[in-house]
Design a protein around this motif. Sequence first.
Motif, PDB file in Angstrom:
ATOM      1  N   LYS A 113      -2.147  45.205  68.414  1.00  9.30           N
ATOM      2  CA  LYS A 113      -2.464  43.928  68.557  1.00  9.30           C
ATOM      3  C   LYS A 113      -3.885  43.408  69.116  1.00  9.30           C
ATOM      4  N   PRO A 114      -4.499  42.568  68.811  1.00 14.14           N
ATOM      5  CA  PRO A 114      -5.807  42.098  69.358  1.00 14.14           C
ATOM      6  C   PRO A 114      -5.884  42.253  70.973  1.00 14.14           C
ATOM      7  N   GLU A 115      -6.933  42.960  71.449  1.00 16.30           N
ATOM      8  CA  GLU A 115      -7.057  42.935  72.883  1.00 16.30           C
ATOM      9  C   GLU A 115      -8.663  43.065  73.182  1.00 16.30           C
ATOM     10  N   ARG A 116      -8.775  42.785  74.520  1.00 17.85           N
ATOM     11  CA  ARG A 116      -9.854  42.937  74.851  1.00 17.85           C
ATOM     12  C   ARG A 116     -10.739  44.397  74.842  1.00 17.85           C
ATOM     13  N   TYR A 117     -12.131  44.304  74.610  1.00 17.72           N
ATOM     14  CA  TYR A 117     -12.674  45.516  74.456  1.00 17.72           C
ATOM     15  C   TYR A 117     -12.615  46.492  75.829  1.00 17.72           C
ATOM     16  N   SER A 118     -12.484  46.137  76.901  1.00 14.55           N
ATOM     17  CA  SER A 118     -12.473  46.857  78.108  1.00 14.55           C
ATOM     18  C   SER A 118     -11.164  47.666  78.315  1.00 14.55           C
ATOM     19  N   SER A 119      -9.998  47.040  77.449  1.00 13.46           N
ATOM     20  CA  SER A 119      -8.841  47.926  77.601  1.00 13.46           C
ATOM     21  C   SER A 119      -8.622  48.572  76.222  1.00 13.46           C
ATOM     22  N   ALA A 120      -9.489  48.394  75.172  1.00 12.88           N
ATOM     23  CA  ALA A 120      -9.216  48.790  73.673  1.00 12.88           C
ATOM     24  C   ALA A 120      -9.178  50.369  73.580  1.00 12.88           C
ATOM     25  N   ALA A 121      -8.698  51.168  72.650  1.00 10.11           N
ATOM     26  CA  ALA A 121      -8.592  52.421  72.324  1.00 10.11           C
ATOM     27  C   ALA A 121     -10.027  52.741  72.049  1.00 10.11           C
ATOM     28  N   PRO A 122     -10.579  53.750  72.595  1.00 10.53           N
ATOM     29  CA  PRO A 122     -12.079  54.318  72.305  1.00 10.53           C
ATOM     30  C   PRO A 122     -12.053  55.374  71.108  1.00 10.53           C
TER      31      PRO A 122
ATOM     32  N   PHE B  47       4.802  42.851  43.635  1.00 10.31           N
ATOM     33  CA  PHE B  47       4.378  43.858  44.886  1.00 10.31           C
ATOM     34  C   PHE B  47       4.117  43.544  46.045  1.00 10.31           C
ATOM     35  N   LEU B  48       4.787  43.874  47.250  1.00 15.08           N
ATOM     36  CA  LEU B  48       4.590  43.437  48.535  1.00 15.08           C
ATOM     37  C   LEU B  48       3.970  44.454  49.445  1.00 15.08           C
ATOM     38  N   PHE B  49       2.743  44.037  50.133  1.00 14.04           N
ATOM     39  CA  PHE B  49       2.249  45.150  50.960  1.00 14.04           C
ATOM     40  C   PHE B  49       3.284  45.465  52.190  1.00 14.04           C
ATOM     41  N   LYS B  50       3.213  46.492  52.626  1.00 13.22           N
ATOM     42  CA  LYS B  50       4.029  46.660  53.941  1.00 13.22           C
ATOM     43  C   LYS B  50       3.360  46.942  55.176  1.00 13.22           C
ATOM     44  N   TRP B  51       2.542  45.708  55.748  1.00 10.91           N
ATOM     45  CA  TRP B  51       1.860  45.851  56.891  1.00 10.91           C
ATOM     46  C   TRP B  51       2.349  45.840  58.191  1.00 10.91           C
ATOM     47  N   VAL B  52       2.248  46.864  59.061  1.00 11.60           N
ATOM     48  CA  VAL B  52       2.741  46.843  60.408  1.00 11.60           C
ATOM     49  C   VAL B  52       1.351  46.887  61.545  1.00 11.60           C
ATOM     50  N   GLU B  53       1.372  45.765  62.241  1.00  6.44           N
ATOM     51  CA  GLU B  53       0.429  45.725  63.172  1.00  6.44           C
ATOM     52  C   GLU B  53       0.398  46.988  64.378  1.00  6.44           C
ATOM     53  N   SER B  54      -0.318  47.901  64.055  1.00  4.14           N
ATOM     54  CA  SER B  54      -0.318  49.042  65.061  1.00  4.14           C
ATOM     55  C   SER B  54      -1.031  48.740  66.396  1.00  4.14           C
TER      56      SER B  54
ATOM     57  N   GLN C 109      -8.298  45.839  67.216  1.00  2.00           N
ATOM     58  CA  GLN C 109      -7.025  45.253  66.247  1.00  2.00           C
ATOM     59  C   GLN C 109      -6.911  46.093  65.226  1.00  2.00           C
ATOM     60  N   GLU C 110      -5.785  46.592  64.698  1.00  3.68           N
ATOM     61  CA  GLU C 110      -5.280  47.458  63.704  1.00  3.68           C
ATOM     62  C   GLU C 110      -4.146  47.321  63.032  1.00  3.68           C
ATOM     63  N   ARG C 111      -4.165  47.334  61.641  1.00  6.56           N
ATOM     64  CA  ARG C 111      -2.895  46.905  60.982  1.00  6.56           C
ATOM     65  C   ARG C 111      -2.752  48.269  59.866  1.00  6.56           C
ATOM     66  N   VAL C 112      -1.707  48.820  59.691  1.00 13.13           N
ATOM     67  CA  VAL C 112      -1.474  49.725  58.551  1.00 13.13           C
ATOM     68  C   VAL C 112      -0.176  49.743  57.785  1.00 13.13           C
ATOM     69  N   ASP C 113      -0.626  50.163  56.590  1.00 17.68           N
ATOM     70  CA  ASP C 113       0.457  50.145  55.496  1.00 17.68           C
ATOM     71  C   ASP C 113       0.779  51.541  55.346  1.00 17.68           C
ATOM     72  N   ILE C 114       1.504  52.200  56.005  1.00 15.73           N
ATOM     73  CA  ILE C 114       1.748  53.722  55.665  1.00 15.73           C
ATOM     74  C   ILE C 114       2.269  54.134  54.476  1.00 15.73           C
ATOM     75  N   ILE C 115       3.255  53.098  53.793  1.00 17.74           N
ATOM     76  CA  ILE C 115       3.720  53.572  52.457  1.00 17.74           C
ATOM     77  C   ILE C 115       2.528  53.624  51.380  1.00 17.74           C
ATOM     78  N   ASP C 116       1.531  52.791  51.437  1.00 23.98           N
ATOM     79  CA  ASP C 116       0.360  52.491  50.313  1.00 23.98           C
ATOM     80  C   ASP C 116      -0.720  53.225  50.980  1.00 23.98           C
ATOM     81  N   ASN C 117      -0.919  53.749  52.052  1.00 27.51           N
ATOM     82  CA  ASN C 117      -1.988  54.447  52.564  1.00 27.51           C
ATOM     83  C   ASN C 117      -3.354  53.574  52.820  1.00 27.51           C
ATOM     84  N   LEU C 118      -3.136  52.437  53.608  1.00 24.95           N
ATOM     85  CA  LEU C 118      -3.931  51.261  53.834  1.00 24.95           C
ATOM     86  C   LEU C 118      -3.997  51.452  55.370  1.00 24.95           C
TER      87      LEU C 118
END
Length: 297
Positions: free
Chosen positions: A123-132, A114-121, A143-152
């Motif tokens: 990428k690492p960025e500085r706090y001042s420019s990050a999404a609130p 079984f392989l996880f299907k990660w996508v980096e939604s 920073q965030e990564r998601v596996d849409i197929i496996d709900n992670l």
Amino acid sequence: MLLLSPSPSLSTPTHPFLVKHNLCSRDLTRTMLKHKKCRIHDKFQPCAFATSEPTSQIGFCRRDLVLFGLSSSFSLIFPTLGSLAEEELKMAPLVDEINSYSYLYPVELRSKKFLFKWVESRKPERYSSAAPLSPDARLRIVQERVDIIDNLIISVSIGPPNSQFLKTKDKKTWTAKDVADSVLSDKSALRVTSSQRMAESSVLDAHSSEIDGEPYWFYEYLVRKSPTKTAQESNLYRHYVASTAERDGYLYSLNASTLNKQWDKMGPFLEKTVASFRLIPPTEYYVPPYKDPWRFW
């Protein structure tokens, strides 16, 4: 908040939170040795090793040392699994030098192929420019990564402590429950009060551990309400595990979640990820959250 249909592709027994987890240091060591070999021959494609920008400029020696230290400190806290379990789950490291933290995430369950299907939604960025995460922009996803197929979802957020719950600056006096409440009170996309945000979440467990001389707070919680109101089922919610540490007056938190229907299958892997979260020694690429707070690039 992502609310997706569960995937039936994997089944594994439930484990207590942060009781039987280990980084599988033998597997991690082997992975890093393979990575160095790939570096020598300039063939990076076969190496299942995730990194973050700007790692190409610093080489692999520093990152390897960080990960060796992460593995050794983790093994002092959590019991060792058997060799079969070490071979079972393959994990890859992520090192973010902009915000100076690292963690491991699952990539393969060998016995089930079984392989996880990660996508980096994000990428690492500085706090001042990050999404609130809320209208007041105190807590932000760096920073965030998601596996849409496996709900992670695995995400790292940074934000200042909420003085409503953490009334002193002495972090050694903070309880895990107060830290969890502080983080969750700022975690909402809706224009609601802190108490309303907390009502969306239920903390199931909270405890702390000292790692390399610094306190880490671990907690498990449920989010029963979708901020986007896309889920109409009252029993449809997300199950989270999280780890938080403090540096430079800010809380760094790793959150990992899946749908409640998926928890028995995916929960143990997310717990391993959360248990591996570490703040690492800053390099020249580290950008403190307080630096240029209004800079968005």
